[in-house]
Motif scaffolding. Structure first.
Motif, PDB file in Angstrom:
ATOM      1  N   GLY A   1       0.788  -1.218   0.000  1.00  0.00           N
ATOM      2  CA  GLY A   1       0.000   0.000   0.000  1.00  0.00           C
ATOM      3  C   GLY A   1       0.823   1.272   0.000  1.00  0.00           C
ATOM      4  O   GLY A   1       0.269   2.358  -0.183  1.00  0.00           O
ATOM      5  N   SER A   2       2.153   1.163   0.203  1.00  0.00           N
ATOM      6  CA  SER A   2       3.002   2.346   0.183  1.00  0.00           C
ATOM      7  C   SER A   2       3.375   2.699  -1.256  1.00  0.00           C
ATOM      8  O   SER A   2       2.971   2.031  -2.210  1.00  0.00           O
ATOM      9  CB  SER A   2       4.262   2.097   1.013  1.00  0.00           C
ATOM     10  OG  SER A   2       5.022   1.028   0.468  1.00  0.00           O
ATOM     11  N   VAL A   3       4.159   3.756  -1.428  1.00  0.00           N
ATOM     12  CA  VAL A   3       4.582   4.217  -2.742  1.00  0.00           C
ATOM     13  C   VAL A   3       6.087   4.040  -2.863  1.00  0.00           C
ATOM     14  O   VAL A   3       6.845   4.424  -1.967  1.00  0.00           O
ATOM     15  CB  VAL A   3       4.196   5.696  -2.973  1.00  0.00           C
ATOM     16  CG1 VAL A   3       4.742   6.197  -4.306  1.00  0.00           C
ATOM     17  CG2 VAL A   3       2.686   5.861  -2.938  1.00  0.00           C
ATOM     18  N   ASN A   4       6.526   3.438  -3.954  1.00  0.00           N
ATOM     19  CA  ASN A   4       7.952   3.313  -4.220  1.00  0.00           C
ATOM     20  C   ASN A   4       8.480   4.678  -4.642  1.00  0.00           C
ATOM     21  O   ASN A   4       8.059   5.238  -5.652  1.00  0.00           O
ATOM     22  CB  ASN A   4       8.196   2.282  -5.326  1.00  0.00           C
ATOM     23  CG  ASN A   4       9.660   1.984  -5.541  1.00  0.00           C
ATOM     24  OD1 ASN A   4      10.428   2.834  -5.978  1.00  0.00           O
ATOM     25  ND2 ASN A   4      10.054   0.763  -5.238  1.00  0.00           N
ATOM     26  N   LEU A   5       9.410   5.231  -3.857  1.00  0.00           N
ATOM     27  CA  LEU A   5       9.875   6.588  -4.103  1.00  0.00           C
ATOM     28  C   LEU A   5      10.737   6.706  -5.354  1.00  0.00           C
ATOM     29  O   LEU A   5      10.895   7.799  -5.892  1.00  0.00           O
ATOM     30  CB  LEU A   5      10.665   7.091  -2.876  1.00  0.00           C
ATOM     31  CG  LEU A   5       9.863   7.198  -1.578  1.00  0.00           C
ATOM     32  CD1 LEU A   5      10.727   7.731  -0.461  1.00  0.00           C
ATOM     33  CD2 LEU A   5       8.635   8.082  -1.783  1.00  0.00           C
TER      34      LEU A   5
END
Length: 398
Positions: free
Chosen positions: A115-119
């Motif tokens: 659910g996170s974003v790959n920076l």
């Protein structure tokens, strides 16, 4: 809390009984069996109808798994399929919203948080559960199953999957060139965000290409990013499908299932020639892309996917095979050399509106311009010489 609520709240799981097997015949190509290996006849009848209506074998297989999931819910609740109601459909939708998707279980520790974003890529990491599109597809499969049996005079009087009559009437005869009207979703249908295509910026593309460990993988990436072919389409290319003089390959198109020509870059054919020099001459009819470990066999989709996964682990990215097609489409659409109908022809889109989505501008692609904009000093106010400072202050303010 009873069993239905436990399923909808994710506190109970559905037993993984039954299976989908290849059938002995053509219609249908797949069958669904229960926990006793008995064929489920109502499902077979529906899958046969799909096959007779020229649905691809992969579509029939996908629908088979969707119906197997539905029957697992009914078996657990003790409800016959012909007596299912909207209450059972709500249990299915609730369970899909809360259950963990086994296809997204990660065996390696220390990965990205779901659910996170790959920076590095700007792409979100997939959630643990089922995606909204998957839930809507599951509901469509069940709805089609009961529509078929209602036409045959079987099953319940009312389809257990809710529908929106207003939406169906509005979209029934809409031209794809017309704007899509905003209408309410049917009950239990999930909200699906409209995500723009994700292409790989040139800097990150160079890093990904450098991580390829052999000429086969480098040739594959060159073909993907220059031709825009889908993953399965390119893997189905044989040695006899390569037109060296015409700089194109012939693939089985996903939509029409016809053999169509797909152009590729000269660099891709140079890489292909280098790869063929390594493995030697292939026999007529053999698949072009071969495995490097174990017995010699055609390369599968999962093998190519693993190649990208290994590169992602080393680079800290989360690119997918389909991102390569998005990258090819974005380069063609925004390169200024091809018109949009020409890009549509290369990508083999049925609707030009699909191709036009690649004209959108992404924040990652204008980073340098934004940096220049932020670093531009603010313009200082100046006045022509010869004016008294007190007069300027009185007119324009201090």
């Amino acid at each position: 809390m009873d069993l239905r609520h436990e399923l909808m709240e994710g506190r109970a799981d559905i037993p993984r009984v039954g299976a989908v097997f290849p059938a002995r015949g053509v219609h249908p190509p797949y069958i669904v069996v229960n926990g006793y290996d008995d064929e489920i006849e109502p499902v077979t009848a529906y899958l046969r109808d799909l096959a007779l209506n020229d649905s691809s074998p992969l579509t029939v297989r996908s629908y088979g798994y969707g119906l197997l999931r539905w029957f697992r819910v009914l078996w657990l609740l003790g409800v016959p399929w012909e007596k299912a109601t909207e209450a059972e459909t709500a249990v299915l939708a609730g369970w899909l919203r809360t259950a963990a998707n086994p296809q997204r279980q990660r065996k390696t520790a220390g990965g990205s948080v779901p659910g996170s974003v790959n920076l590095r890529t700007g792409k979100p990491v997939l959630r643990v559960g089922y995606a909204p599109r998957t839930i809507n597809h599951a509901l469509s499969v069940v709805s089609g199953f009961y529509e078929f049996h209602a036409h045959q005079g079987n099953g319940p009087v009312t389809n257990p999957v809710p529908v929106s009559p207003q939406r169906r009437r509005a979209l029934a005869h809409r031209s794809p060139l017309e704007p899509k009207p905003v209408l309410g979703r049917a009950r239990l249908r999930q909200k699906v965000p409209d995500r723009p295509p994700r292409s790989i910026p040139d800097r990150l593309w160079d890093e990904l290409f450098e991580r390829m460990g052999c000429e086969r993988d480098r040739a594959l990436l060159e073909f993907y990013v220059s031709s825009g072919a889908r993953a399965e389409e390119l893997l189905g290319v044989g040695i006899g499908d390569v037109d060296w003089a015409g700089q194109k390959v012939y693939v089985i198109s996903k939509g029409t299932r016809d053999r169509q020509a797909v152009p590729a870059s000269p660099q891709a054919f140079l890489r292909l020639a280098s790869y063929l020099d390594e493995i030697g001459t292939l026999a007529a009819g053999e698949s072009l892309w071969r495995t490097r470990r174990g017995p010699d066999r055609p390369m599968s989709y999962w093998a190519v996917r693993r190649v990208i996964q290994r590169a992602n682990e080393a680079l800290g990215t989360n690119w997918t095979l389909h991102d390569l097609r998005h990258t090819a489409a974005s380069r063609m659409a925004n390169g200024g050399k091809l018109t949009l109908p020409e890009v549509q022809a290369v990508l083999r889109h049925a609707n030009i509106q699909t191709t036009s989505r690649y004209l959108t501008v992404r924040i990652e692609e204008i980073f340098d311009k934004l940096t220049e904009h932020y670093n531009t000093p603010r313009a200082e106010r100046s006045y022509p010489s010869g004016y008294n400072a007190d007069d300027i202050a009185a007119v324009f303010g201090a």
